[in-house]
Design a protein around this motif. Sequence first.
Motif: not given
Lengths: 354, 354
Positions: A87, B110, A90, A313, A83-84, B101-104, B73, A100-102, B76
Amino acid sequence: MGRKTTITDVARAAGVSKGLVSFALNDRPGVSPDTRDRILDVARELDYRPSLSARSLSTRTSYALGLVIARDPEILGADPFFPSFIAGVERVLSAEGRALVLSVVGDDAHEQTVYRTFASDARVDGMFLTDLRHDDPRIPLLQSLGMPAVTLGDPDARHAARASADDAGRTAHPYPSVVLDDTAGVVELAHHLAGLGHRRIAHVIGPRRMMHATRRDAAFAGALAEAGCPAPIVVETDFTAAEGAAATGRLLDLAEPPTAIVFGNDPMAIAGIGIAHERGLQVPRELSVAGFDDSELARYVFPSVTSVRSDPLVWGEQAARTLLQLIATGASDDVELPPARLVTRASTGPAPTP
Amino acid sequence: MGRKTTITDVARAAGVSKGLVSFALNDRPGVSPDTRDRILDVARELDYRPSLSARSLSTRTSYALGLVIARDPEILGADPFFPSFIAGVERVLSAEGRALVLSVVGDDAHEQTVYRTFASDARVDGMFLTDLRHDDPRIPLLQSLGMPAVTLGDPDARHAARASADDAGRTAHPYPSVVLDDTAGVVELAHHLAGLGHRRIAHVIGPRRMMHATRRDAAFAGALAEAGCPAPIVVETDFTAAEGAAATGRLLDLAEPPTAIVFGNDPMAIAGIGIAHERGLQVPRELSVAGFDDSELARYVFPSVTSVRSDPLVWGEQAARTLLQLIATGASDDVELPPARLVTRASTGPAPTP
DNA sequence: CTGAAAGCGCTTACAG
DNA sequence: CTGAAAGCGCTTACAG
């Protein structure tokens, strides 16, 4: 509302050709300042947003980067690294208009499929390679697919055959790497424990096929030897709290149980402390425990957990920058981040006197 | 190797037009069985993979779904919900050739930008709405952007104005929801604690602006009242272990401290136990503690943590299926998952006798 | 049942 | 400095 405004609308409104609008928008040379300004003004007024798929089709670029995580969902949830890291990634990508495609995959076969699909669909322009493995099959795979990538840490020397056409002095692996020296913190930890008088020390590591597990194992054992300690007892796990707990139980059952246990991540360390407490052992008076990654929870359990702090991060940010540069320019230098550091807390103390 | 094989290559090799190849591949009517088989064979031989961006441009479809997570983060990393949820989503998407597609994002401003960008770039075909808020601004936002979505849990009645053209009997909110009744487990927990003789009970909840926080708060307080207990002391936090620990400290400092504390997630509960131990309190003899989500670690700390188990993985799967159906057919029914259940462990016990 | 053609909305040589 | 046109690789009415 009608249709979205297209480049044709902008061209018509500005009284120029579509081509010129495209040139102005991507600020390429060959557009007079006046025209450029006029075009940009019109585009703004019309709230023009270029179509991603049209650009993608023309430029053969997806404007997205990929991350495939091959870990059990359970572990993913317990381990704060990803997760970090995400982030951090991102933070850079969103500023660059990239996404970002995960993908989260369980087994290796499926992993291969995902990499292949991302490549053949041109779903992403490049990929992050985390949890690097020995002789990592993903490296030749991505090379054969012509997919740019960045690795977290240096891959094996085995992959050192970087195209011979390269300039001399380049790094010796096919993809740029972003390195965060985790051994530094592990070595500090070994000295810390040796200095506290511990001799019987156990190391509960992650999966051996992951390079960071064996690398830290070697660094820890080396530092202990240097400090005049016997070799640590090493137990391999899958990084889950469950296996961390089980390993702790087995270690404490030994005829001569260790006086200190070092875990490959914080969840295992916290589970280890749980087992110790369950058996009525005092931490750190009777058993010292240390973790890795310095997750938030490490600070708040009792006793607070001595750990090694990396910076996922920042790692994510740098990896994203490096990958974007590789994609844009065709080359990128390796990056070296500040090494991981020991964070001493309450879970480690003097070895018990027999 | 040359270029990738395109639909034109397949058409030429099969001796038909591009259009027919397209029809055969997307198995639409109007292609004779023989021709269809021949085309499919040729496509397989040539290892033909349709270009995603070309399809996207034609069909105005990105073949991707979006998830924007608006959490720090740090949280998360500590909270296992999202990784498991994502794994569930992935399981469905990858089978359907879709990507996530992910966004944090950190702050709300934002967040808005990301939703808008995903929509105007047509980066995704639909979005998952998690951590639903009261009068959630994302719902009108996505509606105005014409973006399909699925919500985790039911939104406020405020958004009940589903297009009046809809058939009667449809759900009353604009987007289909996948509901997992978390109040069931919370009610069980209230009964559990009341049955153990607790009267002074605290509830350390997540951010009030999130619907699940206030919903669980109401359910818990209601069940306690029903059981003849006084109203719980409620403390709002941001879901971090840090605030969970701080809240615990403040509660224990009260003139009449609670004999049981219920936390909105497991990391806070584990941190709470840490604080209790730090103060020399026995759990559960002097203080009972419960968490929420039933993360892996809850089982392995000491004492093991009583928690409420939802199933984020199944939630993710169902949400993905629902969203895909909505996108494909323009409509989708709400889904009701099995309710969350109490998992009793060692951290809760009889209230101390004064 | 099948083909030829236009169109999706961009980018990019190629002329002028 | 600017314009007209082809091309990226699909899908989809429209004819036949």
